[in-house]
Design an enzyme around this catalytic site. Structure first.
Site, mmCIF file in Angstrom:
data_model
loop_
_atom_site.group_PDB
_atom_site.id
_atom_site.type_symbol
_atom_site.label_atom_id
_atom_site.label_comp_id
_atom_site.label_asym_id
_atom_site.label_seq_id
_atom_site.Cartn_x
_atom_site.Cartn_y
_atom_site.Cartn_z
ATOM 1 N N LYS A 25 84.365 -21.727 47.174
ATOM 2 C CA LYS A 25 85.111 -21.267 46.002
ATOM 3 C C LYS A 25 86.013 -20.111 46.426
ATOM 4 O O LYS A 25 85.571 -19.201 47.117
ATOM 5 C CB LYS A 25 84.118 -20.828 44.914
ATOM 6 C CG LYS A 25 84.738 -20.732 43.541
ATOM 7 C CD LYS A 25 83.695 -20.839 42.442
ATOM 8 C CE LYS A 25 84.348 -20.546 41.106
ATOM 9 N NZ LYS A 25 83.464 -20.795 39.967
ATOM 10 N N GLU A 46 74.413 -26.035 26.773
ATOM 11 C CA GLU A 46 74.222 -25.252 25.554
ATOM 12 C C GLU A 46 73.146 -25.859 24.668
ATOM 13 O O GLU A 46 72.392 -25.137 24.005
ATOM 14 C CB GLU A 46 75.548 -25.160 24.792
ATOM 15 C CG GLU A 46 76.596 -24.257 25.446
ATOM 16 C CD GLU A 46 77.296 -24.878 26.649
ATOM 17 O OE1 GLU A 46 77.150 -26.105 26.875
ATOM 18 O OE2 GLU A 46 78.002 -24.133 27.363
ATOM 19 N N ARG A 97 78.747 -27.235 21.212
ATOM 20 C CA ARG A 97 77.983 -28.250 21.930
ATOM 21 C C ARG A 97 76.553 -28.380 21.432
ATOM 22 O O ARG A 97 75.838 -29.283 21.848
ATOM 23 C CB ARG A 97 77.905 -27.869 23.421
ATOM 24 C CG ARG A 97 79.057 -28.288 24.249
ATOM 25 C CD ARG A 97 78.967 -29.778 24.525
ATOM 26 N NE ARG A 97 80.211 -30.264 25.060
ATOM 27 C CZ ARG A 97 80.517 -30.262 26.354
ATOM 28 N NH1 ARG A 97 79.675 -29.814 27.243
ATOM 29 N NH2 ARG A 97 81.672 -30.721 26.747
HETATM 30 N N1 HTL Z 1 80.156 -24.320 28.826
HETATM 31 C C1 HTL Z 1 80.894 -25.438 28.693
HETATM 32 C C2 HTL Z 1 80.367 -26.602 27.903
HETATM 33 N N2 HTL Z 1 82.091 -25.530 29.243
HETATM 34 C C3 HTL Z 1 82.580 -24.505 29.958
HETATM 35 N N3 HTL Z 1 83.794 -24.657 30.474
HETATM 36 C C4 HTL Z 1 81.840 -23.333 30.139
HETATM 37 C C5 HTL Z 1 80.628 -23.285 29.534
HETATM 38 C C6 HTL Z 1 82.368 -22.130 30.871
HETATM 39 N N4 HTL Z 1 82.769 -22.447 32.246
HETATM 40 C C7 HTL Z 1 84.071 -22.605 32.671
HETATM 41 S S1 HTL Z 1 84.127 -22.994 34.303
HETATM 42 C C8 HTL Z 1 82.438 -22.921 34.465
HETATM 43 C C9 HTL Z 1 81.840 -22.597 33.248
HETATM 44 C C10 HTL Z 1 80.395 -22.416 33.065
HETATM 45 C C11 HTL Z 1 81.777 -23.162 35.783
HETATM 46 C C12 HTL Z 1 81.979 -24.540 36.259
HETATM 47 O O1 HTL Z 1 81.368 -24.703 37.498
HETATM 48 P P1 HTL Z 1 81.778 -25.917 38.422
HETATM 49 O O2 HTL Z 1 83.259 -25.579 38.890
HETATM 50 O O3 HTL Z 1 80.872 -25.922 39.576
HETATM 51 O O4 HTL Z 1 81.854 -27.138 37.610
HETATM 52 P P2 HTL Z 1 83.748 -24.346 39.822
HETATM 53 O O5 HTL Z 1 84.140 -23.227 38.899
HETATM 54 O O6 HTL Z 1 84.936 -24.859 40.547
HETATM 55 O O7 HTL Z 1 82.645 -23.987 40.742
HETATM 56 C C13 HTL Z 1 85.286 -22.454 31.908
HETATM 57 O O8 HTL Z 1 85.274 -22.198 30.727
HETATM 58 C C14 HTL Z 1 86.594 -22.603 32.560
#
Ligand code: HTL
Ligand code: MG
Length: 618
Positions: free
Chosen positions: A277, A359, A387
Site C-alpha cells: 500500500k 457493519e 449496511r
Molecule cells: N465500510 C464499508 C461498507 N465501505 C467502506 N468503504 C468503508 C467501510 C471504509 N473504507 C474505505 S476503504 C477501506 C475502508 C474500510 C479499506 C479497504 O481495504 P482494502 O483496500 O484492502 O479493500 P486498500 O485500501 O487498497 O487496502 C473507504 O471508505 C474508501
C-alpha cells in the site's frame, strides 16, 4: 509523456515493455501531484498502478468489464480511460468522483464507494451475460479488506457454485485502512510469496507450467478445479474457485503474462497478488494508515498537526467511561482511526474488537455483547450504518438491548460524495421502535449524552458530524435532562429548531433579532413535545434545519409530532431535497442546500423577518 498518448485503454496495446514501465512511473507521479492538491485515497491508488495497467493491457474495456471494489484504488484507471484532462478535478465540486461511477465513464463498470459489493455485481453481470449468450470477460479487483465483508463472501459462495466465468484479482496489501483483520487474512499471511520466482516472465511461465497442461484437456470441472490450484490447500478450493498465487503485484511484466493466460480460462479464477500500500511514495509506504485517505498536502512538507475532531472527542470520552465502567466494550467495523478509537484500542484491547468491513456483524456482535451483560458501543459512520439496518431492527431494537451507536460523519462529508454522505440515518432510525436518537451541540454535550445513554438503557444512537470541535477537560460529565431541548435564545415570533452542526448557522442567522429564537433540538427521538406544544400554543412559527434528507428527517418528526398533538403551527423545513447530494466542500454543500446561515436568513425573510436589518429598522 507516454500518458499523453493514452486516450483509450486500447492505446496500451501498442506500447513496448519499456514504455509500459515508463507509463507506470508517469501514472504514479500524476496521482501524487494531483492528490496533493485535491486530497484523496493516495496509498490505495499508488499500490494498484501495475495491476491496473496490466488489466487494461490484457482486457478490452469497456467491452470487458473491470470492476473495482470500493473504487478508491482506481485513479490510474481514471487516467487511462479518457479522464486525464479532468483528473485535476478529482473529488472537487463538479469534478470527477474519487471512486468509479457508472454515469462518469463507460469504463466504470459499477458505482461504488462502500466495500464488498463488487462480487455480487459481477455475479449479476455474469448471469446477464450468460442469459443473453454474450461472451465478454469480467475482471474484479477486490482488496483484502473488502474481502472481509459478508457480501463479498456470500457472493463468492454463489459464484463458485455456479462456476461463473470471471477473473477475481485479490489485491492483498495486508491492510484495510488499519492493518487488516480476520482468519482469511491470517491465512494469506501464511502463504509465502514465492521467492523461487526469479525473472518476471520466468515467474509467469512457472505458474502456468503448473496449470496450463490441464487447461484444455480436462472436461470434468471438479477435477479441473482440484488440479489447477497452485496451492492445493487454499480457502477458495472449498468454494470451487480456481486459485492462483500469491504473486508480486508490482511486477508488471509478470502480471501481464499471467493475466493474458488466465483470461483464457473458463470458470471463476482468483488471482492473489501481493502489493504494498502506498508503493512508490516512501512516506505512504511507511505509514499507509495515515496516507490511506488524505486531505490536500504539500509533498515536500507533508504532515500537518491534526485538529481536534468530533471523532477524537468521542474516543476521549469513551476511554474515560471505560476506565470507570468495566462493561463498556467498543466495536468498530474497520474504522479504528476514523472513529477516534486508536487510544481506546491500545488502552483496552480486551474490550475492543475490529470485526472487519462488516457493519452487519458489528451491530449484531453488539447485540450479543449486550445479551451477555456488556455495554457495547458500536462506533460507526452514518453512511456505513446503512449496511446494518436489519441488524439494528431485528437483533438490537426488538429486545430493547443496551447498545449505543456512536454515529460519526453524520451529515454531508464533502469530497467523498454521495456514496459517503451521512444523510439517511435519522429517517432510517426514526422508524425503529425503542431506539433513541440524539445529536450533541459540542463535546461536553456528547459526554453528557453518552452518560445518559448508559443510564437510560436500550438502544441509543448519538450522531455527530465530520467536523472540528473543541476539546473539554477530562472528567467533564455534565448532566442532561433526558428528552429536553435547550433554548439558546428566546424569540417572540419564530423559533429555529436546529441541532448539531446547523445550530451554529441558526445562531448566526438569528443574530440579535428579538423575534427569532434558537433551540438546540438535541433529542430527535424522543422529541421535546412539551416545548414543541408550548411554541405551537404561543403561535410561534417554526423553522427546522437539518444536515440530512428532508424525507423522514427531523423536520418530518416535528410535523408528525404536531399532528399527533393536534396543534397547528406554521412550519418550514430546511434540509436536503429528494436527490443525491454531490461531492464538494462541506460548507459549499450546506450553502447550496440553503441550510447555512444565509439560507436560514432567506427562509426567515420569506416570513418577513430580516435579522440583519435589526437595529437599523427597529
Ligand atoms: N465500510 C464499508 C461498507 N465501505 C467502506 N468503504 C468503508 C467501510 C471504509 N473504507 C474505505 S476503504 C477501506 C475502508 C474500510 C479499506 C479497504 O481495504 P482494502 O483496500 O484492502 O479493500 P486498500 O485500501 O487498497 O487496502 C473507504 O471508505 C474508501
Ligand atoms: Mg488492502
Amino acid at each position: 509523456m507516454i500518458l499523453d498518448r493514452i486516450r483509450e485503454p486500447s492505446d496500451l496495446k501498442g506500447l513496448s515493455e519499456a514504455e509500459l514501465s515508463e507509463l507506470v512511473k508517469e501514472l504514479r507521479s500524476e496521482i501524487l501531484r494531483v492528490t496533493a492538491k485535491t486530497g484523496g485515497h493516495l496509498a490505495s491508488s499508488l499500490g494498484a498502478v501495475e495491476l491496473i495497467v496490466a488489466l487494461h493491457r490484457v482486457f478490452d474495456s469497456p467491452r470487458d468489464r473491470i470492476l473495482f471494489d470500493v473504487g478508491h484504488q482506481a485513479y490510474a484507471h481514471k487516467l487511462l480511460t479518457g479522464r486525464r484532462d479532468r483528473f485535476e478535478t478529482l473529488r472537487q465540486e463538479g469534478g470527477i468522483s474519487g471512486f468509479t461511477k457508472v454515469s462518469e465513464s463507460p469504463h466504470d463498470a459499477i458505482t461504488v464507494g462502500h466495500a464488498s459489493t463488487s462480487l455480487a455485481n459481477a455475479l449479476g453481470m455474469a448471469l446477464a451475460r450468460d442469459a443473453r449468450g454474450e461472451d465478454y470477460k469480467i475482471a474484479v479487483v477486490i482488496g483484502d479488506g473488502a474481502l472481509t465483508g459478508g457480501m463479498a463472501l456470500a457472493a463468492l459462495n454463489k459464484i463458485g457454485e455456479l462456476g461463473k466465468d470471471m477473473l477475481i484479482v485479490l489485491n492483498d496489501n495486508e491492510m484495510s485502512i488499519s492493518p487488516n483483520v480476520g482468519a482469511l487474512n491470517r491465512y494469506f499471511r501464511s502463504l509465502q510469496v514465492q521467492s523461487w520466482l526469479q525473472g518476471a516472465e520466468e515467474r509467469g511461465r512457472r505458474v502456468l507450467e503448473r496449470i496450463s497442461p490441464r487447461l484444455y484437456d480436462l472436461a470434468d470441472r471438479a477435477k479441473e478445479a482440484a488440479k489447477l490450484v497452485l496451492h492445493q490447500e487454499n480457502p477458495f478450493y472449498a468454494w470451487r474457485i480456481r486459485y492462483v498465487g500469491p504473486v508480486d503485484g508490482h511486477d508488471l511484466k509478470g502480471l501481464i503474462y499471467l493475466l493474458d493466460h488466465l483470461k483464457a480460462l473458463k470458470g471463476p479464477t482468483l488471482l492473489h497478488i501481493v502489493t504494498k500500500k502506498g508503493y512508490g511514495y516512501k512516506l505512504a509506504e511507511e505509514d499507509p494508515v495515515h496516507w490511506h485517505g488524505v486531505g490536500p498536502f504539500d509533498p515536500s512538507a507533508p504532515r500537518k498537526g491534526k485538529s481536534y475532531s468530533w471523532s477524537r472527542a468521542f474516543g476521549d470520552a469513551l476511554v474515560e467511561l471505560a476506565e470507570e465502567d468495566p462493561r463498556i466494550y467498543a466495536i468498530t467495523p474497520a474504522m479504528r482511526e476514523g472513529s477516534g478509537l486508536t487510544e481506546y484500542a491500545s488502552r483496552f484491547p480486551e474490550r475492543y474488537v475490529d470485526v472487519g468491513i462488516a457493519e452487519d456483524v458489528a451491530v449484531t456482535t453488539g447485540a450479543g455483547l449486550a445479551l451477555a451483560g456488556m455495554r457495547p458501543v458500536v462506533a460507526i459512520y452514518s453512511t456505513f450504518l446503512q449496511r446494518a439496518v436489519d441488524q439494528v431492527i431485528h437483533d438490537v431494537a426488538i429486545e430493547n438491548l443496551n447498545v449505543i451507536f456512536a454515529i460519526d460523519r453524520a451529515g454531508v462529508v464533502g469530497a467523498d460524495g454521495p456514496t459517503h454522505h451521512g444523510v439517511f440515518d435519522i429517517s432510517i432510525l426514526r422508524a425503529v421502535p425503542n431506539l433513541k436518537i440524539l445529536a450533541p451541540k459540542d463535546a461536553a454535550e456528547l459526554r453528557a449524552m453518552l452518560k445518559a445513554a448508559l443510564a437510560i438503557g436500550g438502544p441509543v444512537a448519538i450522531r455527530y458530524p465530520r467536523a472540528k470541535t473543541h476539546p473539554v477537560a477530562p472528567g467533564t460529565w455534565p448532566e442532561i435532562a433526558w428528552g429536553t431541548w435547550e433554548i439558546l435564545k428566546e424569540g417572540s415570533e419564530i423559533y429555529i429548531l436546529a441541532f448539531g452542526k446547523t445550530l451554529e448557522y441558526a445562531l448566526a442567522a438569528a443574530g440579535q433579532d428579538p423575534r427569532v429564537g434558537v433551540v438546540n433540538a438535541r433529542f430527535l427521538k424522543p422529541l421535546d413535545e412539551a416545548l414543541l406544544a408550548r411554541f405551537a400554543r404561543e403561535g410561534r412559527k417554526l423553522l427546522t434545519v437539518e444536515d440530512h434528507q428532508l424525507a423522514g428527517g427531523f423536520g418530518s418528526a416535528v410535523l408528525e409530532a404536531l399532528e399527533r398533538l393536534g396543534l397547528p403551527a406554521t412550519v418550514r423545513r430546511l434540509g436536503y431535497p429528494d436527490a443525491f447530494t454531490e461531492q464538494g466542500p462541506i460548507e459549499r454543500l450546506h450553502q447550496k442546500a440553503g441550510i447555512d446561515a444565509e439560507g436560514i436568513r432567506r427562509a426567515l425573510a420569506e416570513w418577513g423577518v430580516f435579522p440583519n436589518a435589526v437595529g437599523k429598522t427597529a
